[in-house]
Design a protein around this motif. Structure first.
Motif, PDB file in Angstrom:
ATOM      1  N   LEU A  11       0.819  -1.204   0.000  1.00 49.70           N
ATOM      2  CA  LEU A  11       0.000   0.000   0.000  1.00 49.70           C
ATOM      3  C   LEU A  11       0.856   1.258   0.000  1.00 49.70           C
ATOM      4  CD1 LEU A  11      -2.791  -1.085   2.495  1.00 49.70           C
ATOM      5  CD2 LEU A  11      -3.000  -0.834   0.027  1.00 49.70           C
ATOM      6  N   SER A  12       2.031   1.180   0.595  1.00 46.36           N
ATOM      7  CA  SER A  12       2.924   2.341   0.624  1.00 46.36           C
ATOM      8  C   SER A  12       3.781   2.429  -0.635  1.00 46.36           C
ATOM      9  CB  SER A  12       3.832   2.282   1.854  1.00 46.36           C
ATOM     10  OG  SER A  12       4.721   1.173   1.782  1.00 46.36           O
ATOM     11  N   ARG A  13       3.671   1.434  -1.516  1.00 46.91           N
ATOM     12  CA  ARG A  13       4.494   1.415  -2.730  1.00 46.91           C
ATOM     13  C   ARG A  13       3.641   1.435  -3.993  1.00 46.91           C
ATOM     14  NH1 ARG A  13       9.243  -2.912  -2.343  1.00 46.91           N
ATOM     15  NH2 ARG A  13       9.964  -1.586  -4.060  1.00 46.91           N
ATOM     16  N   ILE A  14       2.463   2.025  -3.916  1.00 49.64           N
ATOM     17  CA  ILE A  14       1.651   2.253  -5.110  1.00 49.64           C
ATOM     18  C   ILE A  14       2.244   3.439  -5.866  1.00 49.64           C
ATOM     19  CG2 ILE A  14      -0.617   2.937  -5.985  1.00 49.64           C
ATOM     20  CD1 ILE A  14      -1.843   1.585  -3.522  1.00 49.64           C
ATOM     21  N   ARG A  15       2.492   3.273  -7.148  1.00 49.77           N
ATOM     22  CA  ARG A  15       2.987   4.393  -7.945  1.00 49.77           C
ATOM     23  C   ARG A  15       2.303   4.378  -9.314  1.00 49.77           C
ATOM     24  NH1 ARG A  15       7.204   3.472 -11.665  1.00 49.77           N
ATOM     25  NH2 ARG A  15       8.032   1.347 -11.701  1.00 49.77           N
ATOM     26  N   PHE A  16       2.522   5.458 -10.067  1.00 48.79           N
ATOM     27  CA  PHE A  16       1.845   5.656 -11.345  1.00 48.79           C
ATOM     28  C   PHE A  16       2.872   5.907 -12.439  1.00 48.79           C
ATOM     29  CE2 PHE A  16      -0.950   6.954  -7.976  1.00 48.79           C
ATOM     30  CZ  PHE A  16      -2.204   6.527  -8.353  1.00 48.79           C
ATOM     31  N   ALA A  17       2.505   5.551 -13.662  1.00 46.17           N
ATOM     32  CA  ALA A  17       3.364   5.832 -14.814  1.00 46.17           C
ATOM     33  C   ALA A  17       2.506   5.805 -16.065  1.00 46.17           C
ATOM     34  CB  ALA A  17       4.496   4.809 -14.926  1.00 46.17           C
ATOM     35  N   LEU A  74       6.007  -7.512 -24.500  1.00 47.30           N
ATOM     36  CA  LEU A  74       5.607  -6.373 -25.331  1.00 47.30           C
ATOM     37  C   LEU A  74       5.281  -5.132 -24.513  1.00 47.30           C
ATOM     38  CD1 LEU A  74       3.240  -8.110 -27.912  1.00 47.30           C
ATOM     39  CD2 LEU A  74       5.574  -7.297 -28.317  1.00 47.30           C
ATOM     40  N   VAL A  75       4.968  -5.301 -23.235  1.00 42.93           N
ATOM     41  CA  VAL A  75       4.529  -4.172 -22.398  1.00 42.93           C
ATOM     42  C   VAL A  75       5.337  -4.146 -21.094  1.00 42.93           C
ATOM     43  CG1 VAL A  75       2.218  -3.739 -23.290  1.00 42.93           C
ATOM     44  CG2 VAL A  75       2.574  -5.668 -21.765  1.00 42.93           C
ATOM     45  N   PRO A  76       6.629  -3.857 -21.173  1.00 41.49           N
ATOM     46  CA  PRO A  76       7.445  -3.787 -19.955  1.00 41.49           C
ATOM     47  C   PRO A  76       6.970  -2.661 -19.044  1.00 41.49           C
ATOM     48  CG  PRO A  76       8.636  -2.852 -21.813  1.00 41.49           C
ATOM     49  CD  PRO A  76       7.400  -3.486 -22.379  1.00 41.49           C
ATOM     50  N   SER A  77       7.096  -2.872 -17.748  1.00 41.01           N
ATOM     51  CA  SER A  77       6.682  -1.848 -16.790  1.00 41.01           C
ATOM     52  C   SER A  77       7.604  -0.635 -16.881  1.00 41.01           C
ATOM     53  CB  SER A  77       6.723  -2.411 -15.363  1.00 41.01           C
ATOM     54  OG  SER A  77       5.783  -3.447 -15.209  1.00 41.01           O
ATOM     55  N   PRO A  78       7.049   0.567 -16.997  1.00 43.36           N
ATOM     56  CA  PRO A  78       7.894   1.768 -17.042  1.00 43.36           C
ATOM     57  C   PRO A  78       8.678   1.936 -15.741  1.00 43.36           C
ATOM     58  CG  PRO A  78       5.639   2.265 -17.730  1.00 43.36           C
ATOM     59  CD  PRO A  78       5.616   0.897 -17.140  1.00 43.36           C
ATOM     60  N   HIS A  79       9.936   2.344 -15.862  1.00 40.37           N
ATOM     61  CA  HIS A  79      10.776   2.537 -14.678  1.00 40.37           C
ATOM     62  C   HIS A  79      10.503   3.871 -13.997  1.00 40.37           C
ATOM     63  CE1 HIS A  79      12.814  -1.072 -15.676  1.00 40.37           C
ATOM     64  NE2 HIS A  79      13.486  -0.592 -16.707  1.00 40.37           N
ATOM     65  N   ARG A  80       9.960   4.835 -14.743  1.00 33.01           N
ATOM     66  CA  ARG A  80       9.686   6.174 -14.205  1.00 33.01           C
ATOM     67  C   ARG A  80       8.251   6.554 -14.549  1.00 33.01           C
ATOM     68  NH1 ARG A  80      14.271   6.638 -17.102  1.00 33.01           N
ATOM     69  NH2 ARG A  80      13.223   7.905 -18.691  1.00 33.01           N
ATOM     70  N   ARG A  81       7.794   7.679 -13.981  1.00 31.53           N
ATOM     71  CA  ARG A  81       6.406   8.085 -14.220  1.00 31.53           C
ATOM     72  C   ARG A  81       6.144   8.316 -15.701  1.00 31.53           C
ATOM     73  NH1 ARG A  81       3.567  13.036 -11.083  1.00 31.53           N
ATOM     74  NH2 ARG A  81       4.367  11.820  -9.325  1.00 31.53           N
ATOM     75  N   SER A  82       7.118   8.843 -16.409  1.00 32.63           N
ATOM     76  CA  SER A  82       6.948   9.085 -17.837  1.00 32.63           C
ATOM     77  C   SER A  82       8.223   8.667 -18.557  1.00 32.63           C
ATOM     78  CB  SER A  82       6.656  10.567 -18.097  1.00 32.63           C
ATOM     79  OG  SER A  82       6.455  10.807 -19.471  1.00 32.63           O
TER      80      SER A  82
END
Length: 335
Positions: A11-17, A74-82
């Motif tokens: 829950l403390s490690r939810i992030r967006f990109a 085909l859809v690697p997780s982004p390392h940064r928000r953008s």
């Protein structure tokens, strides 16, 4: 139903990109699928279909089917928000050939993905790709790059503006009401109860986040589905459709010959018409082919007249129409 099980650390490690590669891959479904998602993107589809003559669409549509499994590579997780498209595509190119082969064979045997005409030919193609995964990966990356240039790059400023607006809203939801409020409005297929995120899927499954956190990726072309990746060694990922998606392809006619253009000038009237979604000066400059100094003069004048508003988001300033701007534009269109 898919169940994602949280521990307190998650829950403390939810992030967006956001990712232009995710939009590129998922848009292939909008070209081939007969569902609501494809219909929603019909204005875009009509504009891009004639641009794809130089792209190997047989290859790409064999990899991304209208429904069912999408290979994780085909859809690697982004390392940064953008992240930029080139950076994301380099992640694909760096994929493990053995894992690529395994995923291609899984796709070839997937009962949902392999429905529809051309099934036998697709399966043969996927097995040929899996037999030479390193060479196949090179070809896949090449065609994704061509497809991006033809189908997504011309529209990326508008798509990116929609994604940025959604991310700003989701971060506010998380700050105001925590995970419960965030997930309550994320997507109709998503619900959250204490330590479990539930996503309506065609299969039953469970996955433990196990302290890895959760990455949330808004994707305009994901609608109406929610894409869930849990097999990555790093961060489990959920991709959902952003707020305001129904307005993505709406276009006000550029009021070159209108009373509004006579009052504001053609450039300012055209600028006002573009701002259905909040945009940065960089995005607007690309949309209207204006230099930054010229654009800033117009933006300052419109903001001083309270026709536009601005807000800072990170390193960018986003501009949007005010209620007065909406009224002026609607009146100009009616006229």
């Amino acid at each position: 139903m898919l169940h994602l099980h949280f521990v307190a650390e998650d829950l403390s490690r939810i992030r967006f990109a956001s990712s232009p590669l995710w939009e590129t891959v998922m848009s292939l479904r909008a070209l081939t699928g007969p569902d609501t998602g494809a219909q929603l993107h019909t204005p875009w589809r009509r504009r891009v279909e004639r641009r794809l003559a130089e792209v190997d669409m047989d290859l790409l549509t064999a990899l991304v089917r209208p429904a069912g499994y999408i290979p994780d590579f085909l859809v690697p997780s982004p390392h940064r928000r953008s992240v930029g498209f080139a950076t994301a595509l380099a992640q694909v190119a760096a994929g493990d050939p053995a894992e690529v082969a395994r995923q291609l064979r899984h796709l070839a045997g997937h009962h949902v993905a392999q429905q529809g005409p051309g099934r036998a030919a697709r399966i043969r193609l996927l097995h040929r790709l899996a037999d030479a995964p390193a060479e196949s990966l090179t070809a896949i990356v090449r065609e994704l790059d061509r497809y991006w240039g033809a189908a997504i790059a011309p529209f990326w400023p508008r798509i990116h503006a929609l994604l940025r607006a959604d991310l700003a809203h989701r971060l506010e939801e998380l700050a105001d009401g925590g995970a419960n409020q965030l997930f309550r409005t994320l997507h109709p297929s998503v619900s959250f109860d204490r330590d479990t995120l539930r996503v309506v899927k065609y299969y039953e499954g469970h996955a433990d986040l196990a302290g890895r956190g959760l990455l949330l990726v808004p994707c305009a072309f994901a609608w109406p589905d929610v894409i869930v990746l849990t097999a990555h060694p790093s961060v489990p990922t959920v991709s959902y459709s952003p707020r305001g998606l129904g307005r993505l392809w709406e276009q006000h006619p550029t009021p070159h010959r209108s009373a509004l253009a006579d009052i504001l000038g053609r450039t300012r009237a055209a600028l006002l018409a573009q701002l259905d979604l909040p945009m940065s000066t960089t995005q607007m400059s690309a949309q209207l082919s204006l230099s930054a100094p010229t654009l800033n003069v117009h933006l300052h004048a419109l903001r001083a007249a309270r026709i536009l508003a601005s807000r800072r988001e990170g390193r960018h300033v986003l501009f949007s129409r005010t209620a007065l701007g909406d009224q002026l534009l609607a009146g100009g269109a009616d006229g």
